[in-house]
Design a protein around this motif. Structure first.
Motif, short mmCIF file in Angstrom:
data_model
loop_
_atom_site.label_atom_id
_atom_site.label_comp_id
_atom_site.label_asym_id
_atom_site.label_seq_id
_atom_site.Cartn_x
_atom_site.Cartn_y
_atom_site.Cartn_z
N GLY A 1 47.61 41.81 41.32
CA GLY A 1 46.90 42.15 42.54
C GLY A 1 45.45 42.50 42.31
O GLY A 1 44.78 43.02 43.20
N CYS A 2 44.92 42.18 41.11
CA CYS A 2 43.54 42.57 40.79
C CYS A 2 42.54 41.73 41.57
O CYS A 2 42.88 40.71 42.17
N SER A 3 41.29 42.14 41.54
CA SER A 3 40.27 41.53 42.40
C SER A 3 39.74 40.20 41.89
O SER A 3 39.11 39.46 42.66
N TYR A 4 39.95 39.86 40.62
CA TYR A 4 39.40 38.60 40.11
C TYR A 4 40.45 37.49 40.24
O TYR A 4 41.53 37.56 39.63
N GLY A 5 40.14 36.46 41.01
CA GLY A 5 41.10 35.43 41.37
C GLY A 5 41.82 34.77 40.20
O GLY A 5 43.06 34.74 40.16
N PRO A 6 41.10 34.20 39.21
CA PRO A 6 41.79 33.51 38.12
C PRO A 6 42.72 34.41 37.32
O PRO A 6 43.80 33.98 36.89
N SER B 1 44.20 37.19 38.49
CA SER B 1 45.30 37.53 39.38
C SER B 1 46.33 36.41 39.45
O SER B 1 47.54 36.63 39.34
N ARG B 2 45.87 35.16 39.59
CA ARG B 2 46.80 34.04 39.72
C ARG B 2 47.54 33.76 38.41
O ARG B 2 48.72 33.39 38.41
N ALA B 3 46.84 33.94 37.28
CA ALA B 3 47.52 33.77 35.99
C ALA B 3 48.66 34.77 35.86
O ALA B 3 49.73 34.46 35.32
N MET B 4 48.44 35.97 36.37
CA MET B 4 49.45 37.02 36.23
C MET B 4 50.72 36.72 37.02
O MET B 4 51.82 37.11 36.64
#
Length: 318
Positions: free
Chosen positions: A147-152, A154-157
């Motif tokens: 749920g972090c603010s940096y898109g790449p 967050s999506r990797a997670m």
């Protein structure tokens, strides 16, 4: 005293923080403070290194797995960890970091990775305990980072968390089998718990008051929970399950607090934690030597890829 160069005076900062407050993702081409970029590169590359080094404690048990089923599961798990490292290195590259610099930092010992991978895996039960505890602790952190603010990042997670959940379940299933097994199997499971319990608590990071990066990471939506909050969640989830399995937690001060609903742990040996972080753990040198050997042994792959890329470019230019 502020100056003309103070980044807090940059008018773009207000818009950046407003986007984070609205829950928007920051993407690679967006404006971001230099410190936000620096913290992300530090954090993501450290996370990637941890996945990469994390293959070693379990990978060395693949040839000694007690059954074909266990061998297949462990091989899949180790391959997953390699894939996680690749996702994360790619995410760091979107911020301007290069793979060569990140790998050089790891192999030279300048970069950090999770302290827990500097402990040895002495028995087959350690493979199960790593899955249950180490991956269990990792999931707590990584679910937050999804749920972090940096898109790449967050999506990797999101992808990584789904695979780590499998890792966690296979480790738990293995230890529950041993805990209900022969006396020798139960002793082996308890011995593994005795050795991995405290390092698992430490891998969630120092106490909040000793974590210098927490404030800025929280401010910009990279960390949504503090180290101590995540550690408490991990303890509350795992203590009842381990006790129900008939195992003993190696903490004489552990108690359940009715008022807060939390399991309260005894003092953590932070001197040991910082010694391991600074390179003086039981396996620090061996882990880096293994990674350096793998890097040097794989040089022919990188050279082949470079030659193929050059030939493809030349053919395209004809």
């Amino acid at each position: 005293m502020t100056t003309a160069q103070d980044p807090r005076l940059d008018p773009r900062l207000e818009a950046f923080e407003a986007r984070i407050a609205r829950g928007e993702k920051i993407e690679p081409g967006d404006w971001m403070p230099d410190e936000y970029r620096r913290q992300l590169i530090r954090m993501i590359s450290q996370h990637a290194h941890s996945e990469y080094v994390g293959m070693l404690p379990e990978g060395e048990w693949i040839t000694r797995a007690p059954s074909l089923r266990r061998k297949m599961i462990l091989m899949a798990k180790v391959q997953d960890e390699a894939g996680h490292g690749q996702y994360l290195y790619h995410a760091a590259e979107t911020l301007g970091a290069t793979r060569e610099d990140m790998m050089d930092a790891l192999l030279s010992g300048r970069a950090k990775y999770s302290s827990i991978f500097n402990y040895p895996s002495l028995t087959w039960a350690d493979v199960g305990m790593i899955g249950w505890l180490v991956d269990g602790a990792a999931i707590k952190n990584q679910t937050m980072l999804a749920g972090c603010s940096y898109g790449p990042y967050s999506r990797a997670m999101v992808r990584i968390c789904s695979e780590e959940t499998f890792h966690h379940k296979q480790g738990k299933e293995m230890i529950l089998t041993y805990a209900a097994g022969t006396p020798a199997q139960r002793r082996m499971a308890q011995d593994a718990l005795n050795r991995w319990w405290w390092p698992s608590l430490m891998m969630l990071g120092p106490h909040d008051q000793d974590s210098p990066n927490t404030a800025v990471l929280s401010r910009w939506g990279i960390k949504l929970k503090s180290n101590d909050e995540v550690r408490q969640e991990f303890i509350n989830e795992h203590v009842p399950e381990l006790l129900e399995a008939g195992l003993s937690i190696p903490d004489p001060d552990l108690r359940f607090d009715e008022a807060s609903g939390n399991w309260i742990h005894g003092p953590i040996n932070w001197d040991e934690f910082w010694a391991v972080v600074k390179g003086n753990g039981p396996m620090n040198r061996a882990r880096l030597e293994a990674r350096r050997f793998a890097h040097e042994d794989g040089a022919w792959v990188r050279e082949a890829l470079a030659a193929y890329g050059a030939r493809s470019q030349a053919q395209a230019a004809d």
